[in-house]
Design a protein around this motif. Structure first.
Motif, PDB file in Angstrom:
ATOM      1  N   LEU A 147       9.983   3.771   5.260  1.00 31.18           N
ATOM      2  CA  LEU A 147      10.690   4.950   4.766  1.00 31.18           C
ATOM      3  C   LEU A 147      12.147   4.607   4.478  1.00 31.18           C
ATOM      4  O   LEU A 147      12.708   5.021   3.453  1.00 31.18           O
ATOM      5  N   GLY A 148      12.752   3.826   5.368  1.00 32.80           N
ATOM      6  CA  GLY A 148      14.127   3.404   5.144  1.00 32.80           C
ATOM      7  C   GLY A 148      14.259   2.586   3.874  1.00 32.80           C
ATOM      8  O   GLY A 148      15.223   2.746   3.113  1.00 32.80           O
ATOM      9  N   ALA A 170       1.215   3.872  -3.275  1.00 34.58           N
ATOM     10  CA  ALA A 170       0.862   5.284  -3.146  1.00 34.58           C
ATOM     11  C   ALA A 170       1.993   6.178  -3.638  1.00 34.58           C
ATOM     12  O   ALA A 170       1.765   7.142  -4.387  1.00 34.58           O
ATOM     13  N   LEU A 171       3.220   5.876  -3.233  1.00 31.81           N
ATOM     14  CA  LEU A 171       4.348   6.700  -3.659  1.00 31.81           C
ATOM     15  C   LEU A 171       4.559   6.609  -5.170  1.00 31.81           C
ATOM     16  O   LEU A 171       4.811   7.624  -5.839  1.00 31.81           O
ATOM     17  N   ILE A 172       4.463   5.404  -5.713  1.00 33.13           N
ATOM     18  CA  ILE A 172       4.664   5.221  -7.157  1.00 33.13           C
ATOM     19  C   ILE A 172       3.583   5.946  -7.948  1.00 33.13           C
ATOM     20  O   ILE A 172       3.829   6.461  -9.040  1.00 33.13           O
ATOM     21  N   ALA A 208      -2.148   5.925   4.187  1.00 36.95           N
ATOM     22  CA  ALA A 208      -2.734   4.751   3.546  1.00 36.95           C
ATOM     23  C   ALA A 208      -2.217   3.462   4.169  1.00 36.95           C
ATOM     24  O   ALA A 208      -2.975   2.513   4.397  1.00 36.95           O
ATOM     25  N   ALA A 209      -0.911   3.429   4.462  1.00 35.41           N
ATOM     26  CA  ALA A 209      -0.313   2.214   5.019  1.00 35.41           C
ATOM     27  C   ALA A 209      -0.612   2.031   6.491  1.00 35.41           C
ATOM     28  O   ALA A 209      -0.548   0.911   7.013  1.00 35.41           O
ATOM     29  N   THR A 242       0.828  -1.206   0.000  1.00 33.78           N
ATOM     30  CA  THR A 242       0.000   0.000   0.000  1.00 33.78           C
ATOM     31  C   THR A 242       0.860   1.253   0.000  1.00 33.78           C
ATOM     32  O   THR A 242       0.591   2.217  -0.730  1.00 33.78           O
ATOM     33  N   PHE A 243       1.896   1.255   0.814  1.00 35.48           N
ATOM     34  CA  PHE A 243       2.795   2.403   0.924  1.00 35.48           C
ATOM     35  C   PHE A 243       3.491   2.695  -0.411  1.00 35.48           C
ATOM     36  O   PHE A 243       3.475   3.833  -0.901  1.00 35.48           O
TER      37      PHE A 243
END
Length: 260
Positions: free
Chosen positions: A239-240, A213-215, A226-227, A209-210
């Motif tokens: 994030l890492g 969303a970024l893509i 969202a995540a 999900t994370f």
């Protein structure tokens, strides 16, 4: 002289339909019947495509055995002739073919393995770009972090799988035993090419999900929101991974120049 499109269509159809006779209009030389020459050519083309399939889907072949794979690939080639002269683009519909191939019904995870392998090749042949420098985030003011957007690397691919296609592919290509792997476990995989080598990353809870969303161009804050619906999501860990995986090539702050 341009070839007659009708004759060209008949030639292509006969080339991938073994039960059809050689197309009309063939000419032979050296006293060799044109039908015989066409049969040899047809077999050579088919074998070349089967060889290409074996190089694109090596783990699928390892799972079912070479003889079974080549027989299966021959049926696929006959039903799905290539539409591009670039062989590395071939086999995009092979995962769907496997899902409806009765002799492979007892290996339902096979299609997801093929999906990972097909995406692996797509990532390998994607355009070059320098991966995002993880230190780039340090240049962003804290109050701006939630609004930044990540620019995907051209090689980045993501897939949600019903089965353990990522684990199976990773282990097989590394020469590691599949003992203990539950092939029925659903997975999500992130496929990247941070340097010259393609990497298959198994995503943790909330990861699909994370990264989706970024893509898709959502902000970091929106991707986190969202995540966060999954209470097991490790936000800091995701994030890492976004910074270290090579999945992105730059970050954008509003309308400013991208940070690489």
């Amino acid at each position: 002289m341009r070839p007659d499109p009708v004759q060209s269509g008949a030639f292509a159809k006969a080339l991938f339909t073994p039960e059809l006779p050689a197309p009309n209009g063939l000419a032979g030389r050296d006293q060799v019947r044109p039908e015989r020459r066409f049969a040899v050519y047809r077999n050579n083309v088919t074998v070349s495509l089967i060889d290409a399939m074996a190089s694109i889907f090596p783990t699928v072949q390892n799972l079912v055995g070479e003889d079974f794979f080549r027989a299966m690939a021959r049926l696929y080639v006959t039903a799905h002739p290539p539409t591009s002269p670039l062989l590395f683009t071939y086999g995009e519909t092979f995962p769907a073919f496997l899902e409806s191939f009765p002799p492979a019904a007892d290996l339902p995870f096979l299609a997801d393995v093929a999906r990972v392998e097909r995406l692996w090749l797509d990532a390998y042949h994607a355009a070059d770009a320098a991966p995002l420098d993880p230190a780039a985030l340090a240049q962003v003011p804290a109050e701006e972090l939630a609004g930044i957007r990540f620019r995907p690397h051209p090689a980045t691919r993501l897939a949600r799988l019903r089965y353990a296609g990522g684990t199976i592919t990773r282990r097989d290509r590394a020469g590691t035993s599949l003992e203990g792997v539950d092939p029925t476990a659903p997975e999500a995989v992130l496929i990247t090419r941070p340097d010259c080598d393609v990497a298959v990353e198994l995503l943790p809870s909330g990861g699909a999900t994370f990264f989706e969303a970024l893509i898709a161009g959502q902000t970091l804050g929106e991707a986190f929101a969202a995540a966060a619906g999954d209470e097991e999501t490790d936000i800091a860990g995701l994030l890492g991974l976004a910074l270290s995986s090579g999945a992105f090539s730059a970050i954008d702050i509003h309308h400013e120049s991208p940070i690489l």
